[in-house]
Motif scaffolding. Structure first.
Motif, mmCIF file in Angstrom:
data_model
loop_
_atom_site.group_PDB
_atom_site.id
_atom_site.type_symbol
_atom_site.label_atom_id
_atom_site.label_comp_id
_atom_site.label_asym_id
_atom_site.label_seq_id
_atom_site.Cartn_x
_atom_site.Cartn_y
_atom_site.Cartn_z
ATOM 1 N N ASP A 38 0.799 -1.225 0.000
ATOM 2 C CA ASP A 38 0.000 0.000 0.000
ATOM 3 C C ASP A 38 0.837 1.282 0.000
ATOM 4 O O ASP A 38 0.421 2.290 -0.549
ATOM 5 N N ASP A 39 2.001 1.225 0.632
ATOM 6 C CA ASP A 39 2.783 2.462 0.760
ATOM 7 C C ASP A 39 3.779 2.655 -0.386
ATOM 8 O O ASP A 39 4.591 3.570 -0.352
ATOM 9 N N GLN A 40 3.728 1.775 -1.398
ATOM 10 C CA GLN A 40 4.690 1.837 -2.495
ATOM 11 C C GLN A 40 4.007 2.151 -3.820
ATOM 12 O O GLN A 40 2.835 1.854 -4.007
ATOM 13 N N GLU A 41 4.791 2.731 -4.736
ATOM 14 C CA GLU A 41 4.335 2.875 -6.112
ATOM 15 C C GLU A 41 5.136 1.929 -6.987
ATOM 16 O O GLU A 41 6.283 1.610 -6.679
ATOM 17 N N LEU A 42 4.512 1.493 -8.092
ATOM 18 C CA LEU A 42 5.164 0.578 -9.019
ATOM 19 C C LEU A 42 5.855 1.403 -10.099
ATOM 20 O O LEU A 42 5.248 2.295 -10.685
ATOM 21 N N ILE A 43 7.132 1.117 -10.343
ATOM 22 C CA ILE A 43 7.898 1.825 -11.377
ATOM 23 C C ILE A 43 8.178 0.831 -12.503
ATOM 24 O O ILE A 43 8.670 -0.269 -12.241
ATOM 25 N N LEU A 44 7.860 1.187 -13.740
ATOM 26 C CA LEU A 44 8.026 0.266 -14.869
ATOM 27 C C LEU A 44 8.876 0.891 -15.955
ATOM 28 O O LEU A 44 8.762 2.087 -16.217
ATOM 29 N N PRO A 83 14.523 -2.424 -7.640
ATOM 30 C CA PRO A 83 13.983 -3.376 -8.615
ATOM 31 C C PRO A 83 13.456 -4.636 -7.934
ATOM 32 O O PRO A 83 14.007 -5.077 -6.925
ATOM 33 N N LYS A 84 12.382 -5.186 -8.483
ATOM 34 C CA LYS A 84 11.781 -6.399 -7.917
ATOM 35 C C LYS A 84 11.704 -7.529 -8.940
ATOM 36 O O LYS A 84 12.066 -8.646 -8.661
ATOM 37 N N GLN A 135 10.559 -3.899 -13.320
ATOM 38 C CA GLN A 135 9.568 -3.291 -12.446
ATOM 39 C C GLN A 135 10.135 -3.222 -11.033
ATOM 40 O O GLN A 135 10.839 -4.135 -10.592
ATOM 41 N N GLY A 136 9.830 -2.138 -10.369
ATOM 42 C CA GLY A 136 10.346 -1.971 -9.013
ATOM 43 C C GLY A 136 9.419 -1.126 -8.160
ATOM 44 O O GLY A 136 8.389 -0.642 -8.635
#
Ligand code: MG
Length: 314
Positions: A38-44, A83-84, A135-136
């Motif tokens: 919830d506290d994160q944004e997805l970076i692509l 990165p994830k 994605q991270g």
């Protein structure tokens, strides 16, 4: 393909890694499933590398894999993201086991170092090329964007510039110093630096097309200008041993493939920057201005004139 696609994926790409709690379903279904806290944004980010365009056709498979992954992770680093996962679309002229094994080794050596999981992809037959989508995560609102630079910000770059460009121009000479070859074939994504810059840098970009062009993207998006003292550009001993300083400066400003970070920091956060960057090699090269122009000059104020622009994609 001589080896069935399913076997290639299972043998070379379905490598289990440390538990990654955000991956609900990885390779093996029609699509992957992941969850975002919830506290994160997805970076692509996505980047394509084509043989003969982005790397010499005779590049070792492990180096191709490293570079393809590194340039994508570098884009996440430039956003300050952790990165994830990645997905990989690989197009191959044929399925040679030796090539696949070496490619896979190079890929997972880097992926495992940053705890990045390959969660899906696609294999096709055709001229060698690959697209990787990385994605991270980043805590909400903390992404380092290109549009945040403010007049008065100091401009910094990490490590040295121009080495990869020099290696690209001279890669056929076997005598190139290893440090230069590494910069070209095995760029290091500056993930840890991007993470440290959260809440400190106003803007950031990774240098893929030369400092002048990439800083230019920040200036354009932020609607500002910059003044750069070219005498402060960080140049490696290796490049200065091979080139006159003026030519090395030219490469530092216009050569691509360095994948270092360029970022801007407001003056009131420079102490904080010094603190978090204690063990990093980074250099202040100039200041953001309100002129909307990129001004390049020497120590004595004399103007520096760029001979060529950065790498042009078209
Ligand atoms: Mg980039």
């Amino acid at each position: 393909m001589t080896i069935p696609e399913f076997d290639i994926i299972n043998t070379y790409f379905n490598k289990s890694m440390d538990a990654n709690s955000n991956v609900i379903l990885g390779i093996g279904d029609d699509a992957a499933i992941v969850s975002v806290p919830d506290d994160q944004e997805l970076i692509l980010s996505i980047d394509t590398l084509i043989s003969g365009v982005h790397f010499p056709a005779d590049t070792a498979p492990a180096d191709i894999a490293h570079k393809a992954l590194a340039v994508n992770l570098s884009d996440l680093a430039a956003m300050g993201a952790t990165p994830k996962w990645v997905t990989l679309a690989l197009t191959l002229p044929d399925a040679k086991e030796k090539w696949l094994r070496e490619f896979s080794d190079g890929f997972f050596a880097l992926a495992n170092r940053y705890n990045v999981k390959l969660i899906g992809g696609d294999l096709t037959r055709g001229p060698l090329s690959m697209s990787i989508q990385a994605q991270g995560f980043i805590p909400k609102g903390l992404a380092l964007r290109r549009d945040g630079a403010q007049p008065g910000d100091l401009i910094y770059v990490t490590n040295t510039l121009g080495d990869a460009g020099f290696a690209l121009q001279h890669y056929q000479q076997k005598a190139l110093p290893q440090t230069m070859l590494d910069k070209f074939y095995r760029p290091e994504p500056r993930i840890h630096i991007g993470e440290k810059l959260r809440g400190i840098a106003n803007a950031a970009i990774d240098i893929s097309d030369g400092l002048a062009a990439d800083l230019g993207h920040i200036l354009k998006r932020s609607n500002v200008g910059a003044t750069i003292n070219v005498a402060t550009l960080p140049l490696s001993e290796a490049i200065l041993a091979s080139l006159e300083r003026d030519e090395a400066i030219q490469l530092a400003l216009t050569a691509g493939d360095d994948y270092e970070l360029c970022f801007t920091v407001p003056e009131n956060k420079t102490d904080e920057l010094t603190q978090v960057m204690q063990n990093e090699f980074y250099t202040c090269v100039g200041t953001i201005t309100s002129t909307k122009k990129l001004d390049l000059h020497f120590d004595n104020g004399k103007k520096y004139v760029l001979k060529t622009a950065g790498y042009q994609h078209f």
